[in-house]
Motif scaffolding. Structure first.
Motif: not given
Ligand SMILES: *Cc1c(COP(=O)(O)O)cnc(C)c1O
Length: 379
Positions: A71-73, A97, A140, A169, A171-172, A191, A193-194, A203-204, A322
């Motif tokens: 997962s991302g976390l 986050y 982030e 981070d 992710t966004f 993450s 996952t996004k 989920l990754a 998201l």
């Molecule tokens: C969703 C998210 C995470 C955590 O990711 P998971 O895959 O839900 O564990 C971390 N940082 C940001 C910015 C996220 O949007």
């Protein structure tokens, strides 16, 4: 010549099917291998499909190596706990986050790891937060949910000058919009996952960086054991092939929607780094080289009922997560920031009528029509 991002999305990583000559990566679901010939085991981060997608993600971020987690976390936690030891200190950006904040607030003290949340864009505050034992600076950008922008070059200079390890981070932004390693940041977390996955069905997490730092994370990570399966690795690799087309379309749709919302009477505020009135637009312009992303946050006027507005939407769906191909919307005060102290929340600007829109790849006219109908019918 180094390939461009959209080519890397399709062709980097991957495994040639030398047995049957199929043109996509086969799935190798084995968790056990002939030990005389191979030391592969999924928890060691070295099975074929994990390596194939790690290579793709590393290439997209311009990294020497990358490592995948369940997962991302898990990517956030494994990175930090692989680097830190008891007595160390961490500087964290103020807006992060929610899951990252919970990890830090609930787990760090148990291991005698000290930390401070700092307004990292304020030079004086940043300098003041530095301690002898500071090891990591964690940021982030854009951040959740208000899409604040942190100056990556400034953070990497500060980090290098003080012998810290800088983590972002990303992710966004996704690797299409922003590549922080190019600006001197040490480790980039996603993450997956996004945006990397993009279809709200897996989920990754991933971490990208130098061979040296990624080896360190793998070495501890195999003891923590939050790995990804070969099936999910394969699906993630398949998903990333369309990352560039998805994100570029999401950037374009989000910009149009932000422009629409800014001009609407029923909307009080719009947060989008692509807007000229965004506090850090100039910095975003420099560091978000691919575009400003698919997330748009806005606040409805106080006479509006945000739940009713969301219920009246026909295309845009209310969900917590998201970055899918479908447009989704969420209320931070009812989800990610529900547990936060109300006064602190209001002070940050996370109000009851604040909504975070994750723009999908639908036609922008249809999305704007959906928003418009709901905004107009709800007064
Ligand atoms: C969703 C998210 C995470 C955590 O990711 P998971 O895959 O839900 O564990 C971390 N940082 C940001 C910015 C996220 O949007």
């Amino acid at each position: 010549m180094s390939k461009k991002l959209s080519t890397k999305c399709v062709h980097s990583g991957g495994i040639k099917d030398e047995k049957f000559f199929g043109n996509i990566t086969p799935i190798y679901p084995s968790i056990t291998y002939n030990y005389l010939k191979s030391d592969s085991y999924p928890r060691y981060f070295n099975t074929p499909n994990q390596l194939a997608v790690s290579k793709k993600i590393a290439d997209l971020e311009g990294a020497e190596d990358a490592v995948l987690f369940g997962s991302g976390l898990a990517a956030v936690a494994n990175s930090m706990f692989s680097i830190l030891k008891s007595g160390d200190h961490v500087i964290l950006q103020k807006s992060l986050y929610g899951g990252t904040i919970n990890l830090v607030d609930n787990e760090f003290k148990k291991f005698n790891i000290n930390y401070d949340y700092v307004d990292v864009n304020n030079d004086q505050a940043l300098q003041k937060s530095l301690k002898n034992k500071t090891k990591i600076i964690y940021i982030e950008s854009p951040s959740n949910p208000l899409l604040t922008i942190t100056d990556l070059k400034k953070i990497s200079e500060f980090s290098k000058k003080n012998n810290l390890i800088s983590l972002i981070d990303n992710t966004f932004s996704s690797p299409i919009n922003q590549n922080p390693l190019n600006m001197g940041i040490d480790l980039v977390i996603h993450s997956a996952t996004k945006y990397l996955a993009g279809h709200s069905d897996l989920l990754a997490g991933a971490v990208c960086g130098s061979t040296k730092l990624i080896s360190k994370i793998k070495k501890s990570g195999l003891n923590f054991g939050s790995n990804i399966s070969e099936y999910i690795s394969w699906l993630l690799e398949r998903s990333i092939k369309t990352l560039s087309v998805r994100v570029l379309k999401q950037n374009e749709n989000a910009m149009k929607i932000a422009d629409f919302l800014v001009n609407h009477r029923a909307v009080n505020k719009v947060y989008y780094p692509g807007l000229k009135n965004h506090e850090k637009h100039e910095i975003a312009l420099q560091q978000m080289t691919g575009g400003f992303g698919g997330m748009v946050t806005f606040e409805l006027n106080s006479n509006m009922n945000s739940d009713r507005f969301v219920e009246n939407l026909q295309i845009i769906q209310p969900t917590m997560s998201l970055a899918g191909v479908e447009s989704t919307i969420t209320s931070p005060t009812q989800t990610s920031h529900k547990k936060m102290d109300i006064n602190l929340r209001e002070e940050l600007g996370i109000t009851k009528n604040l909504l975070r829109l994750s723009v999908g790849i639908e036609d922008s006219d249809d999305l704007i029509h959906d928003l418009s109908e709901s905004l107009n019918g709800n007064k």
